[in-house]
Design a protein around this motif. Structure first.
Motif, short mmCIF file in Angstrom:
data_model
loop_
_atom_site.label_atom_id
_atom_site.label_comp_id
_atom_site.label_asym_id
_atom_site.label_seq_id
_atom_site.Cartn_x
_atom_site.Cartn_y
_atom_site.Cartn_z
N GLY A 132 0.83 -1.21 0.00
CA GLY A 132 0.00 0.00 0.00
C GLY A 132 0.86 1.26 0.00
N ARG B 206 1.24 -12.46 3.07
CA ARG B 206 0.96 -11.66 4.27
C ARG B 206 1.40 -12.41 5.52
NH1 ARG B 206 -5.04 -9.06 3.16
NH2 ARG B 206 -4.46 -7.85 1.30
N THR C 45 -1.51 -0.36 7.87
CA THR C 45 -1.98 -1.77 7.82
C THR C 45 -0.85 -2.71 8.19
OG1 THR C 45 -3.46 -1.12 6.02
CG2 THR C 45 -3.12 -3.48 6.36
N SER D 142 0.21 -2.34 11.88
CA SER D 142 -0.79 -2.96 12.74
C SER D 142 -0.69 -4.48 12.71
CB SER D 142 -2.20 -2.53 12.30
OG SER D 142 -2.30 -1.12 12.33
N ALA D 143 -0.40 -5.03 11.53
CA ALA D 143 -0.29 -6.49 11.42
C ALA D 143 0.91 -7.00 12.23
CB ALA D 143 -0.16 -6.89 9.95
N ARG E 191 -7.73 8.31 8.37
CA ARG E 191 -6.46 7.62 8.06
C ARG E 191 -5.59 7.55 9.31
NH1 ARG E 191 -5.38 6.65 2.46
NH2 ARG E 191 -7.04 7.52 1.20
N THR F 57 -4.47 0.54 12.59
CA THR F 57 -5.83 0.04 12.35
C THR F 57 -6.13 -1.07 13.36
OG1 THR F 57 -4.99 -1.40 10.61
CG2 THR F 57 -5.79 0.76 9.95
N ASP F 58 -6.36 -2.29 12.90
CA ASP F 58 -6.71 -3.37 13.83
C ASP F 58 -5.43 -4.02 14.37
OD1 ASP F 58 -7.73 -5.48 15.20
OD2 ASP F 58 -8.48 -6.55 13.44
#
Ligand code: NAP
Length: 262
Positions: free
Chosen positions: A107, A158, A182, A185-186, A209, A213-214
């Protein structure tokens, strides 16, 4: 040391390496007085890549992001360059240069086309991290990262655990994850973060933005608590250098026979 007849040895940290460790025990067995823990924190910071590699079989992982005061990593249109000022950006480049590898998600490559080099102004610094691009989408053939002094590593997956294991196998001891939200966060959700660097700028961006995130926090009891080792003012910005609270104690410091280790 044994042959030389040294009677007392003071050192900082045990080496957890299966074959490289064990020196203190050998000295003790030979009757040498051995004390561990001298400047252990400073030593830990110097060799954290080696220690993490030996203990966990992966690089020491730093996740870095730049955020507005309201916790945003980009403006509504996705632009994010220059959230922070020149002092903060210079600090990032020095830290990039000190890392073996620098990772971003697809991204960020598609949005920003970053060079992923470590620079002083326009000059390349002598030590360059290997660029690592993570994600299943392909990267444009003319992306700036292809002009990096080191050949980029592309992981079209991923599966972060598999990636860090492969980086370890390649001898990479420190990984600097530069986002975006993203991927950062991962890494956090997977428990694959040893250090967090949050560069906080006195600017408001609003919008959705957000910097993270999660990260697998559903309720406040699950919050990822951090210990801040340092708050560093950088021009008008502020850098928080932090680590997950569970890792507060420098691990594997052998207790000294004469005194406790702080
Ligand atoms: N402020 C900052 O510090 C900063 C830093 C970098 C970027 N940014 C901004 O962030 C925005 C881009 O955000 P982003 O979140 O899309 O970028 P990103 O995190 O770089 O990339 C997201 C992509 O990473 C891939 N990925 C790899 N492993 C993953 C995993 N385990 N879980 C989920 N995804 C994984 C996925 O790509 P695939 O779909 O290809 O699998 C995912 O879509 C841009 O606006 C950029 O300017 C800000």
């Amino acid at each position: 040391l044994i042959e030389a007849g040294v009677s007392r040895v003071v050192y900082a940290l045990d080496d957890p390496g299966a074959t490289s460790g064990g020196g203190a025990e050998r000295l003790r067995d030979a009757g040498v007085s051995v004390e561990a823990g001298e400047q252990a924190d400073a030593a830990h910071a110097l060799i954290d890549g080696w220690l993490t590699a030996q203990r966990l079989g992966r690089p020491h992982i730093t996740v870095k992001w730049a955020q507005s005061l309201d916790g945003r990593a980009a403006a509504a249109d996705g632009t994010s360059q220059w959230i922070t000022g020149p002092a903060a950006r210079a600090d990032v480049h020095r830290r990039r240069s000190a890392s073996d590898a620098i990772a971003v998600g697809t991204g960020t490559v598609l949005a920003d086309d970053p060079a992923l080099t470590a620079r002083d102004g326009d000059e390349l610094l002598p030590d360059q991290p290997t660029p690592v691009i993570i994600g299943t989408r392909s990267t444009p053939a003319d992306a700036a990262v292809h002009r990096h002094p080191h050949t980029p590593l592309f992981y079209e997956t991923r599966d972060l655990s598999a990636i860090v294991a492969d980086l370890h196998a390649r001898g990479i001891q420190s990984l600097f994850v530069e986002g975006g939200p993203t991927l950062a966060s991962a890494f956090l959700a997977a428990g694959l973060v040893d250090r967090v660097l949050a560069y906080i700028a006195p600017v408001l961006l609003g919008g959705d933005r957000v910097a993270l995130t999660d990260i697998g926090v559903a309720t406040i009891d699950d919050a990822t608590r951090l210990v801040v080792d340092e708050w560093v003012p950088l021009g008008a910005d502020l850098l928080a250098i932090a680590r997950p609270a569970a890792d507060t104690d420098p691990p594997h410091i052998a207790p000294s026979p004469n005194e406790g280790v702080a």
